[in-house]
Design a protein around this motif. Structure first.
Motif, PDB file in Angstrom:
ATOM      1  N   THR A 140       7.679   2.420   1.260  1.00 22.82           N
ATOM      2  CA  THR A 140       7.883   0.983   1.423  1.00 22.82           C
ATOM      3  C   THR A 140       6.673   0.282   2.032  1.00 22.82           C
ATOM      4  OG1 THR A 140       8.906   1.323   3.578  1.00 22.82           O
ATOM      5  CG2 THR A 140      10.373   1.241   1.665  1.00 22.82           C
ATOM      6  N   LYS A 141       5.663   1.044   2.418  1.00 24.73           N
ATOM      7  CA  LYS A 141       4.486   0.466   3.048  1.00 24.73           C
ATOM      8  C   LYS A 141       3.631  -0.258   2.013  1.00 24.73           C
ATOM      9  CE  LYS A 141       0.850   1.687   6.246  1.00 24.73           C
ATOM     10  NZ  LYS A 141       0.203   2.760   6.981  1.00 24.73           N
ATOM     11  N   LYS A 142       3.092  -1.410   2.413  1.00 23.49           N
ATOM     12  CA  LYS A 142       2.236  -2.184   1.511  1.00 23.49           C
ATOM     13  C   LYS A 142       0.886  -1.491   1.358  1.00 23.49           C
ATOM     14  CE  LYS A 142       3.982  -6.827   2.347  1.00 23.49           C
ATOM     15  NZ  LYS A 142       3.616  -8.164   2.819  1.00 23.49           N
ATOM     16  N   SER A 143       0.293  -1.658   0.209  1.00 22.39           N
ATOM     17  CA  SER A 143      -1.028  -1.093  -0.017  1.00 22.39           C
ATOM     18  C   SER A 143      -2.078  -1.976   0.653  1.00 22.39           C
ATOM     19  CB  SER A 143      -1.305  -0.988  -1.516  1.00 22.39           C
ATOM     20  OG  SER A 143      -1.465  -2.287  -2.062  1.00 22.39           O
ATOM     21  N   VAL A 144      -3.282  -1.446   0.779  1.00 22.06           N
ATOM     22  CA  VAL A 144      -4.386  -2.195   1.378  1.00 22.06           C
ATOM     23  C   VAL A 144      -4.685  -3.442   0.548  1.00 22.06           C
ATOM     24  CG1 VAL A 144      -6.840  -2.097   1.980  1.00 22.06           C
ATOM     25  CG2 VAL A 144      -5.366  -0.137   2.450  1.00 22.06           C
ATOM     26  N   ALA A 145      -4.609  -3.308  -0.772  1.00 19.18           N
ATOM     27  CA  ALA A 145      -4.866  -4.462  -1.638  1.00 19.18           C
ATOM     28  C   ALA A 145      -3.830  -5.567  -1.409  1.00 19.18           C
ATOM     29  CB  ALA A 145      -4.866  -4.034  -3.098  1.00 19.18           C
ATOM     30  N   ASP A 146      -2.568  -5.178  -1.234  1.00 13.25           N
ATOM     31  CA  ASP A 146      -1.527  -6.169  -0.957  1.00 13.25           C
ATOM     32  C   ASP A 146      -1.771  -6.870   0.371  1.00 13.25           C
ATOM     33  OD1 ASP A 146      -0.185  -5.578  -3.315  1.00 13.25           O
ATOM     34  OD2 ASP A 146       1.147  -4.112  -2.354  1.00 13.25           O
TER      35      ASP A 146
END
Length: 107
Positions: A70-76
């Motif tokens: 559920t963790k957001k990516s660095v790009a997000d």
């Protein structure tokens, strides 16, 4: 046993057994599992055709989704920060600081 009591017994059996048969789906709905639809499909079709699908769906509905999924990516995160910068909520310096923290995490 009379002719009319047989359908009544069948109805009572269905009402009692249906919640047990759909228990994995009910648990997934109650826990707001992100894969509830797939759990329901495995529960229904796997339970009907293979039998083991009910057990698989039950285990799947009880498993907690990890934070990594559920963790957001660095790009997000960068996109979110850029949106904040464009709206004037954070300054360019704050954006650059946050960007460097995202791109170069502490070890």
């Amino acid at each position: 046993m009379s002719f009319y009591s047989m359908p009544l017994m069948a109805l009572v059996s269905v009402v009692l057994l249906l919640p047990i048969a759909l228990l994995p789906t009910i648990i997934a709905l109650a826990r707001r599992h992100p894969h509830t639809l797939f759990i329901a499909l495995v529960n229904i079709f796997g339970g009907l055709f293979f039998g083991i699908g009910w057990l698989v769906a039950l285990v799947w509905s009880c498993v907690t989704v990890s934070e990594l999924a559920t963790k957001k990516s660095v790009a997000d995160e960068l996109e979110h920060l850029n949106g904040l910068r464009e709206r004037g909520i954070i300054s360019d310096a704050e954006f650059e600081t946050q960007k460097q923290q995202l791109l170069n995490p502490p070890r």
